[in-house]
Design a protein around this motif. Structure first.
Motif, PDB file in Angstrom:
ATOM      1  N   LEU A  71       0.699  -1.194   0.141  1.00  0.00           N
ATOM      2  CA  LEU A  71       0.022  -0.004   0.193  1.00  0.00           C
ATOM      3  C   LEU A  71       0.874   1.250  -0.174  1.00  0.00           C
ATOM      4  CD1 LEU A  71      -2.771  -0.932   2.541  1.00  0.00           C
ATOM      5  CD2 LEU A  71      -3.080  -0.632  -0.043  1.00  0.00           C
ATOM      6  N   LEU A  72       2.099   1.141   0.529  1.00  0.00           N
ATOM      7  CA  LEU A  72       2.966   2.309   0.316  1.00  0.00           C
ATOM      8  C   LEU A  72       3.198   2.673  -1.071  1.00  0.00           C
ATOM      9  CD1 LEU A  72       5.485   1.243   3.264  1.00  0.00           C
ATOM     10  CD2 LEU A  72       3.768   2.997   3.617  1.00  0.00           C
ATOM     11  N   LYS A  73       3.069   1.946  -1.960  1.00  0.00           N
ATOM     12  CA  LYS A  73       3.332   2.236  -3.302  1.00  0.00           C
ATOM     13  C   LYS A  73       2.277   2.971  -4.036  1.00  0.00           C
ATOM     14  CE  LYS A  73       6.359  -1.721  -3.792  1.00  0.00           C
ATOM     15  NZ  LYS A  73       6.901  -2.860  -4.622  1.00  0.00           N
ATOM     16  N   GLU A  74       1.139   3.002  -3.215  1.00  0.00           N
ATOM     17  CA  GLU A  74       0.130   3.608  -4.043  1.00  0.00           C
ATOM     18  C   GLU A  74      -0.251   5.139  -3.798  1.00  0.00           C
ATOM     19  OE1 GLU A  74      -3.474   1.132  -4.144  1.00  0.00           O
ATOM     20  OE2 GLU A  74      -2.708  -0.613  -3.710  1.00  0.00           O
ATOM     21  N   LYS A  75      -1.036   5.623  -4.249  1.00  0.00           N
ATOM     22  CA  LYS A  75      -1.328   7.035  -4.237  1.00  0.00           C
ATOM     23  C   LYS A  75      -2.282   7.234  -2.755  1.00  0.00           C
ATOM     24  CE  LYS A  75      -2.301  11.317  -6.800  1.00  0.00           C
ATOM     25  NZ  LYS A  75      -2.692  11.711  -8.340  1.00  0.00           N
ATOM     26  N   GLY A  76      -1.712   8.065  -1.922  1.00  0.00           N
ATOM     27  CA  GLY A  76      -2.538   8.401  -0.674  1.00  0.00           C
ATOM     28  C   GLY A  76      -3.282   9.664  -0.572  1.00  0.00           C
ATOM     29  N   VAL A  77      -4.126   9.814   0.187  1.00  0.00           N
ATOM     30  CA  VAL A  77      -4.765  10.937   0.542  1.00  0.00           C
ATOM     31  C   VAL A  77      -4.780  11.031   2.138  1.00  0.00           C
ATOM     32  CG1 VAL A  77      -7.199  10.426   0.342  1.00  0.00           C
ATOM     33  CG2 VAL A  77      -6.713  12.586   0.189  1.00  0.00           C
ATOM     34  N   GLN A  98     -15.941   8.134   1.726  1.00  0.00           N
ATOM     35  CA  GLN A  98     -16.597   7.226   0.585  1.00  0.00           C
ATOM     36  C   GLN A  98     -16.399   7.759  -0.800  1.00  0.00           C
ATOM     37  OE1 GLN A  98     -20.463   7.437   2.442  1.00  0.00           O
ATOM     38  NE2 GLN A  98     -19.892   6.145   4.047  1.00  0.00           N
ATOM     39  N   ARG A  99     -15.930   8.742  -0.905  1.00  0.00           N
ATOM     40  CA  ARG A  99     -16.052   9.692  -2.170  1.00  0.00           C
ATOM     41  C   ARG A  99     -14.493   9.457  -2.759  1.00  0.00           C
ATOM     42  NH1 ARG A  99     -20.649  11.000  -4.579  1.00  0.00           N
ATOM     43  NH2 ARG A  99     -19.733  12.092  -6.095  1.00  0.00           N
ATOM     44  N   LEU A 100     -13.628   9.271  -1.991  1.00  0.00           N
ATOM     45  CA  LEU A 100     -12.233   9.275  -2.247  1.00  0.00           C
ATOM     46  C   LEU A 100     -11.441   7.973  -2.234  1.00  0.00           C
ATOM     47  CD1 LEU A 100     -10.822  12.194  -0.188  1.00  0.00           C
ATOM     48  CD2 LEU A 100     -11.202  12.215  -2.605  1.00  0.00           C
ATOM     49  N   GLN A 101     -12.153   6.994  -1.848  1.00  0.00           N
ATOM     50  CA  GLN A 101     -11.619   5.568  -1.375  1.00  0.00           C
ATOM     51  C   GLN A 101     -11.279   4.875  -2.812  1.00  0.00           C
ATOM     52  OE1 GLN A 101     -13.479   3.038   1.336  1.00  0.00           O
ATOM     53  NE2 GLN A 101     -15.656   3.393   0.402  1.00  0.00           N
ATOM     54  N   SER A 102     -12.172   5.198  -3.734  1.00  0.00           N
ATOM     55  CA  SER A 102     -11.975   4.428  -5.018  1.00  0.00           C
ATOM     56  C   SER A 102     -10.570   4.785  -5.774  1.00  0.00           C
ATOM     57  CB  SER A 102     -13.072   4.645  -5.870  1.00  0.00           C
ATOM     58  OG  SER A 102     -13.368   5.849  -6.386  1.00  0.00           O
ATOM     59  N   ARG A 103     -10.067   6.067  -5.545  1.00  0.00           N
ATOM     60  CA  ARG A 103      -9.050   6.662  -6.030  1.00  0.00           C
ATOM     61  C   ARG A 103      -7.748   6.550  -5.071  1.00  0.00           C
ATOM     62  NH1 ARG A 103     -10.076  11.951  -6.985  1.00  0.00           N
ATOM     63  NH2 ARG A 103     -11.897  11.993  -5.946  1.00  0.00           N
ATOM     64  N   TYR A 104      -7.885   6.465  -3.973  1.00  0.00           N
ATOM     65  CA  TYR A 104      -6.675   6.930  -3.078  1.00  0.00           C
ATOM     66  C   TYR A 104      -6.699   5.842  -2.007  1.00  0.00           C
ATOM     67  CZ  TYR A 104      -6.360  11.661  -4.908  1.00  0.00           C
ATOM     68  OH  TYR A 104      -6.220  12.693  -5.487  1.00  0.00           O
ATOM     69  N   GLY A 230      -5.390  30.463   2.249  1.00  0.00           N
ATOM     70  CA  GLY A 230      -4.971  30.051   0.913  1.00  0.00           C
ATOM     71  C   GLY A 230      -5.397  28.501   0.832  1.00  0.00           C
ATOM     72  N   ALA A 231      -5.721  28.110   1.833  1.00  0.00           N
ATOM     73  CA  ALA A 231      -6.185  26.486   1.537  1.00  0.00           C
ATOM     74  C   ALA A 231      -7.324  26.320   0.753  1.00  0.00           C
ATOM     75  CB  ALA A 231      -6.425  25.966   2.977  1.00  0.00           C
ATOM     76  N   ASN A 232      -7.565  25.440   0.210  1.00  0.00           N
ATOM     77  CA  ASN A 232      -9.082  24.936  -0.557  1.00  0.00           C
ATOM     78  C   ASN A 232      -9.905  24.811   0.174  1.00  0.00           C
ATOM     79  OD1 ASN A 232      -7.439  25.026  -3.405  1.00  0.00           O
ATOM     80  ND2 ASN A 232      -6.280  23.415  -2.371  1.00  0.00           N
ATOM     81  N   ILE A 233     -11.011  25.237  -0.311  1.00  0.00           N
ATOM     82  CA  ILE A 233     -12.524  25.028   0.470  1.00  0.00           C
ATOM     83  C   ILE A 233     -13.150  23.937   0.028  1.00  0.00           C
ATOM     84  CG2 ILE A 233     -13.570  26.858  -0.811  1.00  0.00           C
ATOM     85  CD1 ILE A 233     -14.921  27.480   1.792  1.00  0.00           C
ATOM     86  N   LEU A 234     -13.732  22.959   0.717  1.00  0.00           N
ATOM     87  CA  LEU A 234     -14.725  21.937   0.241  1.00  0.00           C
ATOM     88  C   LEU A 234     -16.089  22.318   0.550  1.00  0.00           C
ATOM     89  CD1 LEU A 234     -12.550  18.940   1.495  1.00  0.00           C
ATOM     90  CD2 LEU A 234     -13.097  19.688  -0.836  1.00  0.00           C
ATOM     91  N   VAL A 235     -16.758  22.597  -0.572  1.00  0.00           N
ATOM     92  CA  VAL A 235     -18.109  23.141  -0.294  1.00  0.00           C
ATOM     93  C   VAL A 235     -19.128  22.020  -0.369  1.00  0.00           C
ATOM     94  CG1 VAL A 235     -19.756  24.823  -0.858  1.00  0.00           C
ATOM     95  CG2 VAL A 235     -17.573  25.363  -0.744  1.00  0.00           C
ATOM     96  N   ASP A 236     -19.101  21.278  -1.274  1.00  0.00           N
ATOM     97  CA  ASP A 236     -19.895  20.209  -1.763  1.00  0.00           C
ATOM     98  C   ASP A 236     -19.369  19.190  -2.500  1.00  0.00           C
ATOM     99  OD1 ASP A 236     -19.276  20.874  -4.301  1.00  0.00           O
ATOM    100  OD2 ASP A 236     -21.112  22.532  -4.549  1.00  0.00           O
ATOM    101  N   ILE A 237     -20.039  17.902  -2.903  1.00  0.00           N
ATOM    102  CA  ILE A 237     -19.418  16.649  -3.464  1.00  0.00           C
ATOM    103  C   ILE A 237     -18.582  17.008  -4.608  1.00  0.00           C
ATOM    104  CG2 ILE A 237     -20.138  14.580  -4.437  1.00  0.00           C
ATOM    105  CD1 ILE A 237     -20.615  14.476  -1.509  1.00  0.00           C
ATOM    106  N   LYS A 238     -18.998  17.957  -5.391  1.00  0.00           N
ATOM    107  CA  LYS A 238     -18.131  18.214  -6.590  1.00  0.00           C
ATOM    108  C   LYS A 238     -16.521  18.773  -6.086  1.00  0.00           C
ATOM    109  CE  LYS A 238     -17.924  21.087 -10.691  1.00  0.00           C
ATOM    110  NZ  LYS A 238     -16.408  21.409 -10.419  1.00  0.00           N
ATOM    111  N   ASP A 239     -16.576  19.438  -5.243  1.00  0.00           N
ATOM    112  CA  ASP A 239     -15.320  19.788  -4.676  1.00  0.00           C
ATOM    113  C   ASP A 239     -14.359  18.449  -4.047  1.00  0.00           C
ATOM    114  OD1 ASP A 239     -15.801  22.405  -5.229  1.00  0.00           O
ATOM    115  OD2 ASP A 239     -16.506  22.668  -3.353  1.00  0.00           O
ATOM    116  N   ILE A 240     -15.010  17.566  -3.713  1.00  0.00           N
ATOM    117  CA  ILE A 240     -14.346  16.378  -3.173  1.00  0.00           C
ATOM    118  C   ILE A 240     -13.900  15.371  -4.255  1.00  0.00           C
ATOM    119  CG2 ILE A 240     -14.522  14.134  -1.815  1.00  0.00           C
ATOM    120  CD1 ILE A 240     -16.757  15.653  -0.218  1.00  0.00           C
ATOM    121  N   ASP A 241     -14.685  15.581  -5.506  1.00  0.00           N
ATOM    122  CA  ASP A 241     -14.479  14.906  -6.887  1.00  0.00           C
ATOM    123  C   ASP A 241     -13.314  15.324  -7.309  1.00  0.00           C
ATOM    124  OD1 ASP A 241     -16.338  12.952  -5.959  1.00  0.00           O
ATOM    125  OD2 ASP A 241     -17.851  13.761  -7.383  1.00  0.00           O
ATOM    126  N   ASP A 242     -13.125  16.667  -7.085  1.00  0.00           N
ATOM    127  CA  ASP A 242     -11.965  17.342  -7.852  1.00  0.00           C
ATOM    128  C   ASP A 242     -10.492  17.044  -7.359  1.00  0.00           C
ATOM    129  OD1 ASP A 242     -13.677  18.224  -9.920  1.00  0.00           O
ATOM    130  OD2 ASP A 242     -13.951  20.484  -8.705  1.00  0.00           O
TER     131      ASP A 242
END
Length: 243
Positions: A71-77, A98-104, A230-242
């Motif tokens: 798992l250390l070789k995979e992309k993490g968040v 739940q939105r991120l685990q398919s990619r990270y 200056g940090a990015n803001i998470l407002v809704d699901i779309k922001d998570i998917d980005d």
């Protein structure tokens, strides 16, 4: 002379995983013994040593682990936040993981609160300890610890039985930062371990995403402070998917 992994193991055990003391032992070519050890480990001289750790100012000399080291070789968040968090923060953690685990691979610190919730919801997850590789802390995470040994990954710079001392946790946060291509802050106070992780990420140019805190919420103003700086803001699901 190239330092041997067996020497690094010996020094780590002798000095309870203390980075500076291990480094001094390596520099002085201190005598060492070759021993059998019950837990697998990677050292800085091993081919499988994670590339991500090489970018740190203080890369760990050794990493003890339990679980799937690949798992250390995979992309993490990284998913981090308050230990004594709000109910809303736990719900937000559920949604974001739940939105991120398919990619990270989900990376966190196996602490109570946000960390534990992130690990619990993730299909692939890495927990970074601030204590010995066999020490379960906090005890309330025993089930999670046991599950992650089998289906996830637990790592630590500290050998067996090293206690969870307070100064270990800010230090271990640099490893969470190194394993994170992005960092999501769910909820935080102004002064917290979460902010230390954020600073480590900034040093590595890792993007920071924050869930905004409700108007007049005086307890958890950390995320709003980061957003205002200056940090990015998470407002809704779309922001998570980005992410």
């Amino acid at each position: 002379m190239r330092i041997k992994r067996e020497a690094i193991l010996w020094y780590a055990i002798q000095y309870d995983g203390d980075w500076k003391k291990i480094g001094n032992a390596i520099k002085a070519h201190e005598n060492y013994s070759i021993i059998a050890y019950p837990y697998p480990y990677l050292t800085i001289v091993d081919e499988m040593y994670p590339e991500a750790f090489k970018h740190l100012r203080y890369p760990p000399w050794i990493i003890f682990y339990q679980g799937n080291v690949c798992l250390l070789k995979e992309k993490g968040v990284g998913i981090v936040g308050a230990r004594n968090c709000s109910v809303q923060a736990l719900q937000n953690t559920d949604t974001i993981v739940q939105r991120l685990q398919s990619r990270y691979v989900i990376v966190s610190g196996l602490a109570k609160g946000i960390d534990a919730r992130a690990h619990l919801n993730a299909s692939k997850t890495i927990g970074v300890l601030g204590c010995g590789i066999n020490v379960i802390y906090p005890k309330e995470n025993t089930f999670l610890f046991e599950r992650m040994k089998k289906s996830g990954l637990i790592i630590s710079e500290y050998p067996m039985h090293v206690k969870p001392l307070a100064y270990h946790f800010p230090w271990r946060n640099r490893l969470i930062a190194a394993l994170s291509s992005n960092l999501v802050v769910i909820e935080a106070t102004y002064k917290s371990g979460t902010m230390i992780t954020v600073n480590e990420c900034l040093e590595l140019s890792v993007p920071i995403y924050c869930v905004p805190t409700a108007f007049q919420d005086e307890k958890y103003q950390g995320c709003n402070y980061l957003i205002s700086n200056g940090a990015n803001i998470l407002v809704d699901i779309k922001d998570i998917d980005d992410i």
